[in-house]
Design a protein around this motif. Structure first.
Motif, PDB file in Angstrom:
ATOM      1  N   LEU A 301     -42.436  -0.025  -4.174  1.00 12.95           N
ATOM      2  CA  LEU A 301     -41.259  -0.607  -5.102  1.00 12.95           C
ATOM      3  C   LEU A 301     -41.477  -1.608  -5.815  1.00 12.95           C
ATOM      4  CD1 LEU A 301     -38.926  -0.292  -1.915  1.00 12.95           C
ATOM      5  CD2 LEU A 301     -38.929   1.321  -3.785  1.00 12.95           C
ATOM      6  N   LYS A 302     -42.256  -2.477  -5.562  1.00 16.35           N
ATOM      7  CA  LYS A 302     -42.540  -3.615  -6.294  1.00 16.35           C
ATOM      8  C   LYS A 302     -43.401  -3.216  -7.937  1.00 16.35           C
ATOM      9  CE  LYS A 302     -44.975  -8.100  -6.572  1.00 16.35           C
ATOM     10  NZ  LYS A 302     -45.697  -8.102  -7.551  1.00 16.35           N
ATOM     11  N   LEU A 303     -44.143  -2.255  -7.594  1.00 16.21           N
ATOM     12  CA  LEU A 303     -44.864  -1.631  -8.841  1.00 16.21           C
ATOM     13  C   LEU A 303     -43.716  -0.857  -9.521  1.00 16.21           C
ATOM     14  CD1 LEU A 303     -47.342  -0.962 -10.320  1.00 16.21           C
ATOM     15  CD2 LEU A 303     -47.748   0.950  -8.832  1.00 16.21           C
ATOM     16  N   THR A 304     -42.997  -0.107  -9.054  1.00 20.48           N
ATOM     17  CA  THR A 304     -41.941   0.591  -9.716  1.00 20.48           C
ATOM     18  C   THR A 304     -41.088  -0.590 -10.648  1.00 20.48           C
ATOM     19  OG1 THR A 304     -41.878   2.153  -7.993  1.00 20.48           O
ATOM     20  CG2 THR A 304     -39.882   2.129  -9.499  1.00 20.48           C
ATOM     21  N   GLU A 305     -40.726  -1.498  -9.813  1.00 18.42           N
ATOM     22  CA  GLU A 305     -39.979  -2.521 -10.792  1.00 18.42           C
ATOM     23  C   GLU A 305     -40.545  -3.233 -11.867  1.00 18.42           C
ATOM     24  OE1 GLU A 305     -37.601  -6.749  -9.733  1.00 18.42           O
ATOM     25  OE2 GLU A 305     -38.506  -5.481  -8.242  1.00 18.42           O
ATOM     26  N   GLU A 306     -42.002  -3.564 -11.652  1.00 13.99           N
ATOM     27  CA  GLU A 306     -42.846  -4.281 -12.568  1.00 13.99           C
ATOM     28  C   GLU A 306     -43.010  -3.151 -13.905  1.00 13.99           C
ATOM     29  OE1 GLU A 306     -46.152  -5.496 -10.703  1.00 13.99           O
ATOM     30  OE2 GLU A 306     -45.201  -7.240  -9.703  1.00 13.99           O
ATOM     31  N   LEU A 307     -43.074  -2.006 -13.402  1.00 17.96           N
ATOM     32  CA  LEU A 307     -43.293  -0.826 -14.544  1.00 17.96           C
ATOM     33  C   LEU A 307     -42.174  -0.885 -15.735  1.00 17.96           C
ATOM     34  CD1 LEU A 307     -45.122   1.894 -12.796  1.00 17.96           C
ATOM     35  CD2 LEU A 307     -46.317   0.300 -14.161  1.00 17.96           C
ATOM     36  N   THR A 308     -41.130  -1.233 -15.005  1.00 22.58           N
ATOM     37  CA  THR A 308     -39.668  -1.216 -16.116  1.00 22.58           C
ATOM     38  C   THR A 308     -39.976  -2.017 -17.237  1.00 22.58           C
ATOM     39  OG1 THR A 308     -38.654  -2.700 -14.731  1.00 22.58           O
ATOM     40  CG2 THR A 308     -38.448  -0.305 -14.195  1.00 22.58           C
ATOM     41  N   ASN A 309     -40.781  -3.177 -17.018  1.00 18.66           N
ATOM     42  CA  ASN A 309     -40.806  -3.908 -18.053  1.00 18.66           C
ATOM     43  C   ASN A 309     -42.000  -3.836 -18.924  1.00 18.66           C
ATOM     44  OD1 ASN A 309     -38.737  -5.492 -16.678  1.00 18.66           O
ATOM     45  ND2 ASN A 309     -40.208  -6.547 -15.192  1.00 18.66           N
ATOM     46  N   LEU A 310     -42.478  -2.973 -19.025  1.00 21.93           N
ATOM     47  CA  LEU A 310     -43.679  -2.607 -19.989  1.00 21.93           C
ATOM     48  C   LEU A 310     -43.379  -1.751 -20.844  1.00 21.93           C
ATOM     49  CD1 LEU A 310     -46.667  -2.430 -17.089  1.00 21.93           C
ATOM     50  CD2 LEU A 310     -45.893  -4.393 -18.530  1.00 21.93           C
ATOM     51  N   HIS A 311     -44.068  -1.769 -21.936  1.00 24.58           N
ATOM     52  CA  HIS A 311     -43.786  -1.155 -23.476  1.00 24.58           C
ATOM     53  C   HIS A 311     -44.171   0.425 -22.953  1.00 24.58           C
ATOM     54  CE1 HIS A 311     -43.605   0.149 -27.628  1.00 24.58           C
ATOM     55  NE2 HIS A 311     -44.888   0.776 -27.343  1.00 24.58           N
ATOM     56  N   GLY A 312     -43.206   1.105 -23.356  1.00 25.22           N
ATOM     57  CA  GLY A 312     -43.146   2.669 -23.415  1.00 25.22           C
ATOM     58  C   GLY A 312     -42.819   3.193 -21.939  1.00 25.22           C
ATOM     59  N   MET A 313     -42.635   2.435 -20.909  1.00 24.47           N
ATOM     60  CA  MET A 313     -42.201   2.905 -19.680  1.00 24.47           C
ATOM     61  C   MET A 313     -40.721   3.198 -19.438  1.00 24.47           C
ATOM     62  SD  MET A 313     -45.445   3.145 -18.379  1.00 24.47           S
ATOM     63  CE  MET A 313     -44.665   3.644 -16.661  1.00 24.47           C
ATOM     64  N   GLN A 314     -40.456   4.436 -18.999  1.00 28.27           N
ATOM     65  CA  GLN A 314     -39.309   4.814 -18.622  1.00 28.27           C
ATOM     66  C   GLN A 314     -39.056   5.164 -17.073  1.00 28.27           C
ATOM     67  OE1 GLN A 314     -36.980   8.691 -19.410  1.00 28.27           O
ATOM     68  NE2 GLN A 314     -36.099   7.391 -21.364  1.00 28.27           N
ATOM     69  N   VAL A 315     -38.276   3.979 -16.569  1.00 27.92           N
ATOM     70  CA  VAL A 315     -38.486   4.189 -14.913  1.00 27.92           C
ATOM     71  C   VAL A 315     -37.147   4.605 -14.481  1.00 27.92           C
ATOM     72  CG1 VAL A 315     -38.989   3.062 -12.817  1.00 27.92           C
ATOM     73  CG2 VAL A 315     -40.608   2.608 -14.967  1.00 27.92           C
ATOM     74  N   ARG A 316     -36.898   5.793 -13.786  1.00 25.67           N
ATOM     75  CA  ARG A 316     -35.748   5.962 -12.879  1.00 25.67           C
ATOM     76  C   ARG A 316     -35.632   5.813 -11.431  1.00 25.67           C
ATOM     77  NH1 ARG A 316     -35.896  10.151 -17.044  1.00 25.67           N
ATOM     78  NH2 ARG A 316     -34.324  10.111 -18.441  1.00 25.67           N
ATOM     79  N   SER A 317     -37.095   5.999 -11.087  1.00 21.79           N
ATOM     80  CA  SER A 317     -37.218   6.055  -9.716  1.00 21.79           C
ATOM     81  C   SER A 317     -38.699   6.261  -9.454  1.00 21.79           C
ATOM     82  CB  SER A 317     -36.336   7.106  -8.799  1.00 21.79           C
ATOM     83  OG  SER A 317     -37.013   8.287  -9.149  1.00 21.79           O
ATOM     84  N   PRO A 318     -39.129   5.851  -8.216  1.00 20.10           N
ATOM     85  CA  PRO A 318     -40.450   5.868  -7.862  1.00 20.10           C
ATOM     86  C   PRO A 318     -40.858   7.745  -8.295  1.00 20.10           C
ATOM     87  CG  PRO A 318     -39.672   4.723  -6.347  1.00 20.10           C
ATOM     88  CD  PRO A 318     -38.607   5.219  -7.150  1.00 20.10           C
ATOM     89  N   SER A 319     -40.048   8.754  -8.082  1.00 19.64           N
ATOM     90  CA  SER A 319     -40.667  10.143  -8.429  1.00 19.64           C
ATOM     91  C   SER A 319     -40.335  10.493  -9.950  1.00 19.64           C
ATOM     92  CB  SER A 319     -39.658  10.601  -7.495  1.00 19.64           C
ATOM     93  OG  SER A 319     -40.232  10.752  -6.123  1.00 19.64           O
TER      94      SER A 319
END
Length: 325
Positions: A301-319
Protein backbone atom coordinates in the motif's frame (compact mmCIF):
# COMPACT_ATOMS: atom_id res chain seq x y z
CA UNK A 1 2.45 8.62 -24.82
CA UNK A 2 3.15 5.69 -27.16
CA UNK A 3 4.24 3.20 -24.50
CA UNK A 4 1.91 1.80 -21.87
CA UNK A 5 2.51 -0.80 -19.19
CA UNK A 6 -0.22 -2.05 -16.87
CA UNK A 7 0.88 -3.34 -13.47
CA UNK A 8 -0.79 -5.38 -10.73
CA UNK A 9 0.88 -5.59 -7.32
CA UNK A 10 0.78 -8.56 -4.97
CA UNK A 11 2.40 -9.61 -1.71
CA UNK A 12 3.48 -12.71 0.16
CA UNK A 13 1.67 -15.15 2.46
CA UNK A 14 0.38 -13.08 5.38
CA UNK A 15 -1.03 -9.67 6.30
CA UNK A 16 0.59 -7.19 8.67
CA UNK A 17 -2.71 -5.32 9.00
CA UNK A 18 -4.84 -8.24 10.19
CA UNK A 19 -4.37 -9.60 13.70
CA UNK A 20 -4.45 -13.30 14.56
CA UNK A 21 -4.55 -14.31 10.90
CA UNK A 22 -1.46 -16.46 10.40
CA UNK A 23 -1.88 -18.99 7.55
CA UNK A 24 1.24 -20.83 8.75
CA UNK A 25 0.43 -22.08 12.24
CA UNK A 26 2.56 -25.12 12.90
CA UNK A 27 2.81 -28.36 14.81
CA UNK A 28 6.41 -29.41 15.36
CA UNK A 29 7.70 -32.96 15.11
CA UNK A 30 8.33 -32.94 18.87
CA UNK A 31 4.78 -31.80 19.62
CA UNK A 32 3.35 -34.47 17.31
CA UNK A 33 5.48 -37.21 18.87
CA UNK A 34 4.31 -36.23 22.34
CA UNK A 35 0.73 -37.14 21.39
CA UNK A 36 0.45 -40.79 22.38
CA UNK A 37 -2.34 -41.67 19.96
CA UNK A 38 -1.29 -41.16 16.30
CA UNK A 39 -4.88 -40.64 15.15
CA UNK A 40 -5.33 -37.93 17.76
CA UNK A 41 -2.14 -36.33 16.45
CA UNK A 42 -3.48 -36.43 12.89
CA UNK A 43 -6.73 -34.80 14.02
CA UNK A 44 -4.69 -32.00 15.60
CA UNK A 45 -2.78 -31.47 12.36
CA UNK A 46 -6.07 -31.27 10.50
CA UNK A 47 -7.49 -28.70 12.92
CA UNK A 48 -4.40 -26.53 12.48
CA UNK A 49 -4.51 -26.88 8.67
CA UNK A 50 -8.20 -25.89 8.60
CA UNK A 51 -7.43 -22.87 10.80
CA UNK A 52 -4.65 -21.93 8.37
CA UNK A 53 -7.05 -22.15 5.43
CA UNK A 54 -9.64 -20.07 7.29
CA UNK A 55 -6.98 -17.41 7.83
CA UNK A 56 -6.06 -17.59 4.14
CA UNK A 57 -9.68 -16.77 3.35
CA UNK A 58 -9.64 -13.88 5.86
CA UNK A 59 -6.54 -12.48 4.17
CA UNK A 60 -8.06 -12.80 0.69
CA UNK A 61 -11.21 -10.97 1.83
CA UNK A 62 -8.96 -8.26 3.30
CA UNK A 63 -7.15 -8.11 -0.05
CA UNK A 64 -10.43 -7.86 -1.94
CA UNK A 65 -11.41 -4.84 0.16
CA UNK A 66 -8.18 -3.12 -0.96
CA UNK A 67 -8.45 -4.37 -4.59
CA UNK A 68 -5.38 -6.58 -4.20
CA UNK A 69 -5.97 -9.49 -6.57
CA UNK A 70 -2.49 -11.07 -6.65
CA UNK A 71 -1.26 -13.08 -3.67
CA UNK A 72 1.24 -15.78 -2.77
CA UNK A 73 -0.28 -18.47 -0.59
CA UNK A 74 1.77 -19.90 2.25
CA UNK A 75 3.46 -23.22 1.56
CA UNK A 76 3.07 -24.09 5.26
CA UNK A 77 -0.69 -24.48 5.29
CA UNK A 78 -0.56 -28.20 6.09
CA UNK A 79 1.90 -28.91 8.92
CA UNK A 80 4.04 -32.07 8.62
CA UNK A 81 2.30 -32.98 5.37
CA UNK A 82 5.41 -34.66 3.96
CA UNK A 83 7.01 -35.97 7.14
CA UNK A 84 7.54 -39.76 7.47
CA UNK A 85 5.50 -39.66 10.69
CA UNK A 86 2.36 -38.77 8.72
CA UNK A 87 2.86 -41.15 5.81
CA UNK A 88 -0.49 -42.25 4.41
CA UNK A 89 -2.36 -39.23 5.78
CA UNK A 90 -5.04 -38.24 3.25
CA UNK A 91 -5.26 -34.61 4.36
CA UNK A 92 -6.77 -33.46 1.07
CA UNK A 93 -10.02 -35.23 1.89
CA UNK A 94 -10.47 -33.58 5.27
CA UNK A 95 -9.50 -30.18 3.88
CA UNK A 96 -11.73 -30.48 0.79
CA UNK A 97 -14.67 -28.32 2.01
CA UNK A 98 -12.40 -25.46 3.09
CA UNK A 99 -10.28 -25.71 -0.07
CA UNK A 100 -13.42 -25.52 -2.23
CA UNK A 101 -14.59 -22.45 -0.33
CA UNK A 102 -11.22 -20.79 -0.82
CA UNK A 103 -11.13 -21.62 -4.53
CA UNK A 104 -14.67 -20.38 -5.04
CA UNK A 105 -13.74 -17.00 -3.57
CA UNK A 106 -10.54 -16.79 -5.62
CA UNK A 107 -12.43 -17.51 -8.85
CA UNK A 108 -15.31 -15.16 -8.02
CA UNK A 109 -12.93 -12.26 -7.37
CA UNK A 110 -10.72 -13.15 -10.37
CA UNK A 111 -7.60 -13.39 -8.20
CA UNK A 112 -4.25 -14.88 -9.10
CA UNK A 113 -2.62 -17.00 -6.41
CA UNK A 114 0.56 -19.04 -6.47
CA UNK A 115 3.16 -20.72 -4.27
CA UNK A 116 6.90 -20.47 -3.66
CA UNK A 117 8.02 -23.69 -1.91
CA UNK A 118 10.99 -23.25 0.43
CA UNK A 119 14.66 -23.86 -0.30
CA UNK A 120 14.42 -27.54 0.69
CA UNK A 121 12.68 -28.21 -2.63
CA UNK A 122 15.67 -28.94 -4.85
CA UNK A 123 15.41 -30.45 -8.30
CA UNK A 124 19.08 -30.33 -9.30
CA UNK A 125 20.48 -32.64 -6.62
CA UNK A 126 21.99 -36.01 -7.54
CA UNK A 127 20.48 -37.60 -4.42
CA UNK A 128 17.38 -39.70 -5.19
CA UNK A 129 16.16 -39.18 -1.62
CA UNK A 130 16.31 -35.37 -1.88
CA UNK A 131 14.59 -35.46 -5.27
CA UNK A 132 11.81 -37.70 -3.95
CA UNK A 133 11.26 -35.50 -0.91
CA UNK A 134 11.11 -32.44 -3.18
CA UNK A 135 8.54 -34.18 -5.38
CA UNK A 136 6.42 -35.07 -2.34
CA UNK A 137 6.37 -31.40 -1.36
CA UNK A 138 5.42 -30.34 -4.88
CA UNK A 139 2.69 -32.98 -4.92
CA UNK A 140 1.23 -31.38 -1.79
CA UNK A 141 1.05 -28.05 -3.64
CA UNK A 142 -0.62 -29.79 -6.56
CA UNK A 143 -3.24 -31.33 -4.24
CA UNK A 144 -3.98 -27.94 -2.67
CA UNK A 145 -4.46 -26.31 -6.08
CA UNK A 146 -6.62 -29.20 -7.27
CA UNK A 147 -8.69 -28.99 -4.09
CA UNK A 148 -9.30 -25.30 -4.79
CA UNK A 149 -10.37 -26.08 -8.34
CA UNK A 150 -7.50 -24.03 -9.77
CA UNK A 151 -5.25 -24.88 -12.67
CA UNK A 152 -1.88 -26.14 -11.46
CA UNK A 153 -0.03 -24.80 -14.51
CA UNK A 154 2.76 -22.31 -13.72
CA UNK A 155 1.79 -21.89 -10.06
CA UNK A 156 5.00 -22.86 -8.21
CA UNK A 157 8.12 -20.69 -8.27
CA UNK A 158 11.39 -22.57 -7.71
CA UNK A 159 15.06 -21.71 -7.63
CA UNK A 160 17.41 -23.88 -9.67
CA UNK A 161 19.02 -25.26 -6.50
CA UNK A 162 22.57 -25.70 -5.23
CA UNK A 163 25.90 -25.92 -7.01
CA UNK A 164 27.82 -28.18 -4.63
CA UNK A 165 29.05 -30.29 -7.52
CA UNK A 166 29.64 -27.30 -9.78
CA UNK A 167 27.48 -24.68 -11.44
CA UNK A 168 27.32 -26.25 -14.91
CA UNK A 169 26.90 -29.70 -13.37
CA UNK A 170 23.97 -28.34 -11.33
CA UNK A 171 22.27 -27.03 -14.47
CA UNK A 172 22.68 -30.35 -16.29
CA UNK A 173 21.46 -32.29 -13.24
CA UNK A 174 18.33 -30.12 -13.23
CA UNK A 175 17.71 -31.05 -16.87
CA UNK A 176 18.23 -34.76 -16.14
CA UNK A 177 15.94 -34.73 -13.10
CA UNK A 178 13.28 -32.61 -14.81
CA UNK A 179 12.91 -35.33 -17.46
CA UNK A 180 12.15 -37.89 -14.73
CA UNK A 181 9.36 -36.08 -12.89
CA UNK A 182 5.62 -36.39 -13.68
CA UNK A 183 4.28 -34.05 -16.35
CA UNK A 184 1.79 -32.45 -13.93
CA UNK A 185 4.70 -31.43 -11.67
CA UNK A 186 6.66 -30.18 -14.68
CA UNK A 187 3.69 -28.02 -15.67
CA UNK A 188 3.49 -26.40 -12.22
CA UNK A 189 7.04 -25.08 -12.25
CA UNK A 190 8.32 -21.60 -13.05
CA UNK A 191 11.96 -20.70 -12.37
CA UNK A 192 13.47 -17.67 -10.64
CA UNK A 193 17.01 -16.29 -10.66
CA UNK A 194 18.64 -16.28 -7.23
CA UNK A 195 21.27 -14.12 -5.53
CA UNK A 196 23.86 -16.79 -4.63
CA UNK A 197 24.13 -19.61 -7.16
CA UNK A 198 22.29 -19.11 -10.44
CA UNK A 199 21.96 -15.68 -12.10
CA UNK A 200 19.32 -14.83 -14.68
CA UNK A 201 21.60 -16.04 -17.49
CA UNK A 202 21.58 -19.60 -16.10
CA UNK A 203 17.86 -19.59 -15.44
CA UNK A 204 17.20 -18.45 -19.01
CA UNK A 205 19.32 -21.35 -20.25
CA UNK A 206 16.99 -23.77 -18.45
CA UNK A 207 13.81 -21.86 -19.21
CA UNK A 208 14.49 -21.74 -22.93
CA UNK A 209 15.69 -25.34 -23.14
CA UNK A 210 12.85 -26.86 -21.07
CA UNK A 211 10.08 -24.37 -21.99
CA UNK A 212 9.67 -23.12 -18.41
CA UNK A 213 8.58 -19.50 -17.78
CA UNK A 214 11.25 -17.44 -16.02
CA UNK A 215 10.43 -15.14 -13.10
CA UNK A 216 12.78 -12.16 -13.11
CA UNK A 217 13.77 -11.04 -9.60
CA UNK A 218 15.08 -7.48 -9.78
CA UNK A 219 16.85 -7.49 -6.39
CA UNK A 220 18.54 -10.81 -7.15
CA UNK A 221 19.65 -9.42 -10.51
CA UNK A 222 21.16 -6.38 -8.82
CA UNK A 223 23.13 -8.64 -6.47
CA UNK A 224 24.13 -11.38 -8.95
CA UNK A 225 24.39 -11.09 -12.72
CA UNK A 226 26.92 -11.51 -15.49
CA UNK A 227 25.61 -9.38 -18.33
CA UNK A 228 24.87 -5.68 -17.89
CA UNK A 229 22.70 -5.72 -21.03
CA UNK A 230 19.52 -5.86 -18.97
CA UNK A 231 17.15 -5.14 -21.83
CA UNK A 232 18.42 -8.07 -23.93
CA UNK A 233 18.05 -10.41 -20.97
CA UNK A 234 14.61 -8.99 -20.24
CA UNK A 235 13.35 -9.62 -23.78
CA UNK A 236 14.40 -13.26 -23.43
CA UNK A 237 12.54 -13.47 -20.11
CA UNK A 238 9.40 -12.06 -21.75
CA UNK A 239 9.65 -14.67 -24.49
CA UNK A 240 9.57 -17.55 -21.97
CA UNK A 241 6.01 -16.51 -21.03
CA UNK A 242 4.62 -16.52 -24.56
CA UNK A 243 2.80 -19.87 -24.16
CA UNK A 244 1.60 -19.39 -20.57
CA UNK A 245 -2.07 -18.81 -19.82
CA UNK A 246 -1.06 -16.53 -16.94
CA UNK A 247 0.34 -12.98 -17.19
CA UNK A 248 4.08 -12.56 -16.89
CA UNK A 249 5.21 -12.07 -13.28
CA UNK A 250 8.29 -10.65 -11.62
CA UNK A 251 9.56 -10.29 -8.04
CA UNK A 252 10.70 -7.05 -6.45
CA UNK A 253 12.34 -6.37 -3.11
CA UNK A 254 14.85 -3.84 -1.86
CA UNK A 255 18.16 -4.36 -0.05
CA UNK A 256 18.08 -3.77 3.68
CA UNK A 257 21.20 -1.58 3.60
CA UNK A 258 23.79 -1.42 0.81
CA UNK A 259 22.98 -2.14 -2.86
CA UNK A 260 24.43 -5.66 -2.69
CA UNK A 261 22.76 -6.59 0.59
CA UNK A 262 20.83 -9.83 0.03
CA UNK A 263 18.52 -9.17 3.01
CA UNK A 264 15.10 -7.72 2.28
CA UNK A 265 14.04 -4.27 3.45
CA UNK A 266 10.74 -3.65 5.22
CA UNK A 267 9.56 -1.59 2.22
CA UNK A 268 10.20 -1.13 -1.50
CA UNK A 269 12.47 1.51 -2.99
CA UNK A 270 9.90 3.08 -5.30
CA UNK A 271 12.55 4.93 -7.33
CA UNK A 272 14.46 1.72 -8.19
CA UNK A 273 11.20 0.04 -9.18
CA UNK A 274 10.07 3.06 -11.22
CA UNK A 275 13.42 3.28 -13.04
CA UNK A 276 13.16 -0.39 -13.95
CA UNK A 277 9.58 0.00 -15.18
CA UNK A 278 10.69 2.86 -17.43
CA UNK A 279 13.32 0.56 -18.97
CA UNK A 280 10.87 -2.21 -19.85
CA UNK A 281 7.77 -0.20 -20.78
CA UNK A 282 6.76 -1.13 -24.30
CA UNK A 283 8.28 -4.64 -24.14
CA UNK A 284 5.23 -6.23 -22.51
CA UNK A 285 1.65 -5.06 -22.01
CA UNK A 286 1.08 -6.27 -18.44
CA UNK A 287 3.14 -7.37 -15.42
CA UNK A 288 2.09 -9.04 -12.19
CA UNK A 289 4.57 -7.80 -9.61
CA UNK A 290 5.11 -9.78 -6.41
CA UNK A 291 6.43 -7.64 -3.56
CA UNK A 292 8.82 -9.48 -1.26
CA UNK A 293 9.10 -6.98 1.59
CA UNK A 294 9.06 -7.60 5.32
CA UNK A 295 6.02 -5.36 5.82
CA UNK A 296 3.89 -7.34 3.34
CA UNK A 297 0.60 -5.56 2.57
CA UNK A 298 1.74 -2.41 4.40
CA UNK A 299 4.68 -2.20 1.98
CA UNK A 300 2.36 -2.81 -0.99
CA UNK A 301 0.00 0.00 0.00
CA UNK A 302 2.93 2.34 0.68
CA UNK A 303 4.41 1.63 -2.75
CA UNK A 304 1.01 2.15 -4.38
CA UNK A 305 0.77 5.56 -2.77
CA UNK A 306 4.32 6.57 -3.70
CA UNK A 307 3.82 5.60 -7.34
CA UNK A 308 0.97 8.11 -7.67
CA UNK A 309 3.51 10.94 -7.39
CA UNK A 310 5.79 9.77 -10.20
CA UNK A 311 5.72 11.05 -13.78
CA UNK A 312 3.57 9.01 -16.14
CA UNK A 313 2.02 6.84 -13.43
CA UNK A 314 -1.74 6.47 -13.27
CA UNK A 315 -2.77 4.66 -10.09
CA UNK A 316 -6.36 3.63 -9.37
CA UNK A 317 -5.64 0.73 -7.01
CA UNK A 318 -2.94 -1.93 -6.43
CA UNK A 319 -4.53 -3.97 -9.23
CA UNK A 320 -4.89 -1.06 -11.64
CA UNK A 321 -1.62 0.81 -12.19
CA UNK A 322 -0.47 2.13 -15.54
CA UNK A 323 2.76 3.69 -16.70
CA UNK A 324 2.48 5.92 -19.77
CA UNK A 325 5.63 7.24 -21.46
Amino acid sequence: MDNNLSIRLGYVAMSMLLSNASPSKNVTVKQFEQIADREAGIRKLERVAIANLENCLRILKHNQAHDITFFRLSSRIVPLANHPLTEGWKYEGTLAPMLKQLGKFINKEDMRVDFHPDHFVILNNSSKEILQQSLRTLLMHYKLLKGMGLSHVHRCVLHVGGKKEGREEGLEQFINNFAKIPSTIQEMIILENDDVNYPIEDVLYLGEKLHIPVVFDLHHYDVLHESTDLLSLWKRVVNTWKDSSLPMKIHISSPKESMNDRRHHDFIDSKRFYDFMKKVVGTVEHLDVMIEAKQKDVALLKLTEELTNLHGMQVRSPSSINLYL
